[in-house]
Design an enzyme around this catalytic site. Structure first.
Site, PDB file in Angstrom:
ATOM      1  N   GLU A 118       4.208  36.738   4.174  1.00 31.09           N
ATOM      2  CA  GLU A 118       4.548  36.263   5.524  1.00 31.09           C
ATOM      3  C   GLU A 118       6.037  36.140   5.805  1.00 31.09           C
ATOM      4  OE1 GLU A 118       2.507  32.624   6.325  1.00 31.09           O
ATOM      5  OE2 GLU A 118       0.577  33.602   6.473  1.00 31.09           O
TER       6      GLU A 118
ATOM      7  N   GLU B 176      -5.621  35.647   3.689  1.00 31.38           N
ATOM      8  CA  GLU B 176      -5.776  34.226   4.029  1.00 31.38           C
ATOM      9  C   GLU B 176      -6.580  34.119   5.312  1.00 31.38           C
ATOM     10  OE1 GLU B 176      -2.211  31.761   4.203  1.00 31.38           O
ATOM     11  OE2 GLU B 176      -1.352  32.815   2.479  1.00 31.38           O
TER      12      GLU B 176
HETATM   13  C1  BGP Z   1       0.232  30.379   5.683  1.00 28.16           C
HETATM   14  C2  BGP Z   1       0.821  30.270   4.315  1.00 28.16           C
HETATM   15  C3  BGP Z   1       0.091  29.374   3.389  1.00 28.16           C
HETATM   16  C4  BGP Z   1      -0.574  28.177   4.032  1.00 28.16           C
HETATM   17  C5  BGP Z   1      -1.223  28.505   5.350  1.00 28.16           C
HETATM   18  C6  BGP Z   1      -1.686  27.321   6.139  1.00 28.16           C
HETATM   19  O1  BGP Z   1       1.242  30.611   6.602  1.00 28.16           O
HETATM   20  O2  BGP Z   1       0.923  31.530   3.708  1.00 28.16           O
HETATM   21  O3  BGP Z   1       0.934  29.059   2.328  1.00 28.16           O
HETATM   22  O4  BGP Z   1       0.177  27.053   3.986  1.00 28.16           O
HETATM   23  O5  BGP Z   1      -0.393  29.274   6.180  1.00 28.16           O
HETATM   24  O6  BGP Z   1      -0.602  26.777   6.834  1.00 28.16           O
HETATM   25  P1  BGP Z   1      -0.324  25.249   6.946  1.00 28.16           P
HETATM   26  O7  BGP Z   1      -0.263  24.766   5.547  1.00 28.16           O
HETATM   27  O8  BGP Z   1       0.960  25.123   7.674  1.00 28.16           O
HETATM   28  O9  BGP Z   1      -1.466  24.694   7.709  1.00 28.16           O
END
Ligand code: BGP
Length: 466
Positions: free
Chosen positions: A164, A371
């Site tokens: 990302e 994800e």
């Molecule tokens: C993505 C990342 C993750 C994770 C996820 C959820 O952007 O790759 O590492 O954290 O988002 O986001 P958040 O933790 O801000 O809810």
């Protein structure tokens, strides 16, 4: 019969800083997140990953739970400063041993490892030398990648270089909410260029390494919808597509920047600055696959008003989630939208649409959904974590993914975020995503959630029972 191929990989994902803990254990060097999260006011109530969920010490127990759930693949990241405490040079063998043992434990349970080389925890020593704004960081990344190939390449087939760019560069250099907390779009563009260079160098080395596997890049999949059909909102939406998708996908999938956008940034700020050979480097090292992280779509409107970020890190509904560049675009709440407590829109159709947009622009590139998940404060009823909302969320997104496959997309695996409750960068431990609950009041004990049993069935039926 479900619509998933027989060799489809059902997995789950995590990232080093968010699960491992052991921030200074056994010779690990500090990362930019170790330092940043200790600065006052940077994270939700001062939470940090010093201990996280102590996966560093409990990985065998965690892998046993993965195996019990039936996971076929596990996406995790390597903490660069655990292997190379100052980013390059002397190797910390204890750090190598940790990942080596983790990989062996996974393979013993027939769980295919997928490694992310960079999930944001840059060695602080490299940040002190300029971080991603310095081209030398790309060269250090090559050294680090090479080390990982040498030590783990005979056992690991699936590799991703970066996670990302939009987040660690966007928040690191534009909104300033991630380290190194800069607010300067021109610096963001140049830092981002060095990430693409680092990626291409690492892909090149991967191909020379003889590893029998594939290497890709992981991006946020963020489909956009114009708030209205007024030309100014549609133009704002097109610009958001160009920035959030074309800018970040074209260099790794086509080996070049989108010409129009690059002409604009060069006219405005004189960036990105190329070194001789960068064009060919990008062109010759495009990805074997693309990883897509999908959570939400953004609704976009014209923005004559102001530059600014309103972020909900508390989980209090309607408290935030807006971002905009004055004169260009802004993200707004969709009046028809269904939102999470963190004001993220739940829009499963966006996963189908986004996958099909990637296919339309980049052809038959293999895709992994690296994800996807629901951040929520899970209800506990009679001692059980009853995360029905997560089950609903995942089910709808599996439907959406199946529909993209039916339309011809080459989707090869699904990695919900995340295997276990972990640290959310800016939202602490209260924003839960896992199939496994971690009791922060009782020795970080693990507990299977309702979704654990549900996903176990999904996996064992190859997606049919959901
Ligand atoms: C993505 C990342 C993750 C994770 C996820 C959820 O952007 O790759 O590492 O954290 O988002 O986001 P958040 O933790 O801000 O809810």
């Amino acid at each position: 019969m479900s619509g998933f191929p027989q060799d489809f990989l059902w997995g789950a994902a995590s990232a080093a800083y968010q699960v491992e803990g052991g921030h200074d254990a056994d010779g690990k060097g500090p990362s930019i997140w170790d330092v940043f999260s200790h600065l006052p006011g940077t994270t939700w109530q001062g939470t940090n990953g010093d201990i996280a969920v102590d996966h560093y010490h409990r990985f065998r127990e965690d892998v046993a739970l993965m195996a019990e759930m039936g996971m076929q693949s596990y996406r995790f990241s390597i903490a660069w400063p655990r292997l190379l405490p100052t980013g390059r040079g002397a190797v910390n063998e204890a750090g190598v041993q940790f990942y080596s043992d983790l990989i062996d434990a996974l393979l013993e349970h027939n769980i295919e490892p997928m490694i992310t080389l960079y999930h944001w925890d840059l060695p602080q020593a490299l940040q002190d030398e300029g971080g991603w704004e310095a081209r030398s960081t790309a060269e250090a990344f090559l050294e680090y990648a090479q080390l990982c190939y040498d030590r783990f390449g005979s056992r690991v087939k699936l590799w991703a270089t970066f996670n990302e760019t939009v987040v660690f560069i966007g928040h690191g250099y534009i909104t300033g909410s991630h380290p190194p907390a800069v607010q300067d779009p021109a610096r963001a563009v140049q830092a981002c260029h060095h990430v693409f260079v680092a990626h291409a160098l690492a892909v090149n080395a991967f191909r020379k390494s003889g590893i029998k596997g594939q290497i890709g890049f992981v991006n946020v999949l963020q489909p956009h919808t114009a708030l209205t059909d007024k030309p100014e909102d549609v133009a704002a939406k097109d610009l958001a597509d160009a920035i959030y998708t074309h800018w970040l996908y074209d260099p790794v999938l086509k080996g070049e920047y989108p010409a129009q956008l690059v002409a604009q940034t060069q006219a405005l700020w004189g960036v990105p600055r190329y070194a001789p050979g960068d064009d060919a480097l990008l062109k010759e090292n495009i990805c074997d696959f693309i990883g897509l992280n999908y959570y939400k779509r953004e609704t976009v409107a014209a923005n004559p008003d102001a530059t600014g970020l309103k972020a909900n890190h508390s989980g209090e509904r309607n408290s935030g989630h807006q971002f905009g560049f004055k004169g260009l675009y802004k993200f707004v709440r969709n009046p028809q939208g269904v939102y999470t407590d963190w004001d993220w829109e739940i829009w499963p159709q966006g996963l189908t649409d986004g996958i099909m947009q990637v296919k339309a622009r980049y052809g038959d590139i293999p895709i992994y959904i690296t994800e996807n998940g629901l951040g929520a404060k899970d209800p506990i009823i009679d001692g059980e974590v009853v995360d029905d909302a997560r089950i609903d969320y995942l089910r709808m997104h599996i439907d959406a993914m199946e529909s993209a496959i039916a339309q011809g997309a080459d989707v090869r695996g699904y990695y919900p975020w995340s295997f276990i409750d972990l640290l959310s960068w800016l939202n602490g431990y209260q924003k839960q995503y896992g199939f496994v609950y971690v009791d922060h009041n009782d020795n970080l004990n693990r507990k299977r959630k309702k979704s654990f049993w549900w996903y176990q069935k999904v996996i064992s039926s190859n997606g049919e029972q959901r």
